[in-house]
Design a protein around this motif. Structure first.
Motif, PDB file in Angstrom:
ATOM      1  N   PHE A  63      -2.407   9.809   0.931  1.00 58.31           N
ATOM      2  CA  PHE A  63      -1.882   9.424  -0.384  1.00 58.31           C
ATOM      3  C   PHE A  63      -2.762  10.023  -1.480  1.00 58.31           C
ATOM      4  N   ASP A  64      -4.078   9.905  -1.296  1.00 62.13           N
ATOM      5  CA  ASP A  64      -5.023  10.435  -2.290  1.00 62.13           C
ATOM      6  C   ASP A  64      -4.918  11.955  -2.393  1.00 62.13           C
ATOM      7  N   LYS A  99      -6.062   6.833   7.578  1.00 65.54           N
ATOM      8  CA  LYS A  99      -5.703   8.252   7.404  1.00 65.54           C
ATOM      9  C   LYS A  99      -4.533   8.403   6.437  1.00 65.54           C
ATOM     10  N   LEU A 100      -3.594   7.445   6.478  1.00 66.89           N
ATOM     11  CA  LEU A 100      -2.459   7.512   5.560  1.00 66.89           C
ATOM     12  C   LEU A 100      -2.931   7.338   4.115  1.00 66.89           C
ATOM     13  N   LYS A 101      -3.876   6.433   3.892  1.00 67.96           N
ATOM     14  CA  LYS A 101      -4.429   6.250   2.544  1.00 67.96           C
ATOM     15  C   LYS A 101      -5.085   7.538   2.051  1.00 67.96           C
ATOM     16  N   ILE A 114       0.847  -1.201   0.000  1.00 72.94           N
ATOM     17  CA  ILE A 114       0.000   0.000   0.000  1.00 72.94           C
ATOM     18  C   ILE A 114       0.879   1.245   0.000  1.00 72.94           C
ATOM     19  N   VAL A 115       1.968   1.221   0.787  1.00 69.05           N
ATOM     20  CA  VAL A 115       2.874   2.371   0.847  1.00 69.05           C
ATOM     21  C   VAL A 115       3.609   2.544  -0.479  1.00 69.05           C
ATOM     22  N   ASP A 150       4.600   5.872  -4.682  1.00 69.02           N
ATOM     23  CA  ASP A 150       5.252   5.617  -5.970  1.00 69.02           C
ATOM     24  C   ASP A 150       6.760   5.457  -5.776  1.00 69.02           C
ATOM     25  N   ILE A 151       7.136   4.900  -4.619  1.00 68.22           N
ATOM     26  CA  ILE A 151       8.540   4.611  -4.321  1.00 68.22           C
ATOM     27  C   ILE A 151       8.669   3.102  -4.146  1.00 68.22           C
TER      28      ILE A 151
END
Length: 305
Positions: free
Chosen positions: A223-224, A218-220, A30-31, A36-37
């Protein structure tokens, strides 16, 4: 510098509160997609049935993995007394009849405290420990006898947080490599009533605790929204319990090319963080004796480029 070059230069730590039901590798993927790393890794598997602190390293910081993985861990474990399972947790098959629990909180605490200190622990048969090149859980699933060697672990502190028989919530502060499932099973054995792990939440990994973490949801969202960087912790902060030496610009240049720099004569032996005047983690340095007998810092891992 291209956008991809910029991404490749990003280095740091994401401390994630992992929900139950997914693997640590699921979170890594997911990360990877969100940042994109490609260069992303975690610092110690957290079981799919467990929740809590999962430290994710991004970019060149992945090279810190072996040091953070070896750090102490802290858990809140829910242990259920009265029977036992072959996996030592709620996923397994029961291996004994359910019995009445004739254990007081005081008796439980007495036996619990016996597990503090440096002890030998046998990993669960359903674990990823390898036996002659094969994973123990694969052998166990095939009905094969699994004999695992005991390992030395360090249990720093054990404390009852909640007593609600048949379940007990225990705070566990332990070394890396400790199996909380085995602890639950072994406790059940000495108490004579059997016990197994029904819930596990990691509250701390090294210096990072739940207070430092961000829920995966929250991290997702970040990302958005494209602002996930606000959760990225500088790599220099990942080993703050290590001593450090500040490097001037000339020393930074010397160290980044793998060359030694002089150390003070009264320096204590061991490894330190080499930090630039800007606060960036340059390298991990080990104290060694030079050819002339003086002390020097030898770069072991260089992160700054």
């Amino acid at each position: 510098m291209s956008s991809q070059d910029t991404k490749n230069a990003i280095s740091g730590v994401l401390v994630i509160d992992k929900p139950t039901g997914m693997t640590s590798h699921d979170v890594v993927n997911i990360v990877r997609r969100g940042t994109d790393i490609r260069r992303v890794g975690h610092t110690g598997t957290l079981d799919p049935r467990a929740s809590g602190v999962l430290v994710i390293l991004v970019g060149p910081a992945v090279r810190l993995s072996e040091y953070i993985s070896a750090s102490d861990k802290r858990y809140q474990a829910i242990i259920r007394m009265g029977t036992a399972t072959d996996t030592y947790d709620a996923e397994g098959s029961f291996t004994r009849e359910e019995t009445a629990i004739d254990v007081t909180e005081e008796q439980f605490e007495v036996e619990l405290k016996k597990f503090e200190g440096e002890i030998e622990q046998i990993p669960p048969p359903y674990s990823a420990v390898k036996v002659k090149g094969r994973k123990a859980y694969e052998m166990a699933r095939n009905g094969e006898e699994v004999e695992l060697e005991p390992r030395m672990i360090q249990v720093h502190h054990l404390e009852i947080l909640e007593w609600a028989t048949p379940e007990v919530v225990v705070d566990v502060h332990c070394s890396s490599g400790t199996y909380i499932r085995s602890l639950a099973n072994d406790l059940g054995e000495v108490l004579g009533c059997g016990a197994y792990l029904v819930g596990l939440r990691r509250t701390k990994n090294g210096r990072f605790s739940l207070r430092d973490s961000v829920p995966l949801r929250k991290l997702k969202e970040a990302f958005d929204a494209g602002d996930w960087y606000k959760y990225l912790i500088p790599a220099a902060e990942s080993l703050t319990d290590w001593p450090f030496v500040e490097l001037d610009p000339d020393q930074v240049e010397t160290v980044r090319h793998g060359h030694r720099i002089k150390a003070d004569p009264d320096t204590e032996p061991g490894m330190v963080r080499g930090i630039s005047t800007a606060g960036e983690l340059v390298a991990l340095l080990n104290l060694e004796e030079g050819e002339a007998g003086d002390l020097e810092w030898q770069p072991k891992k260089v992160f700054f480029s």
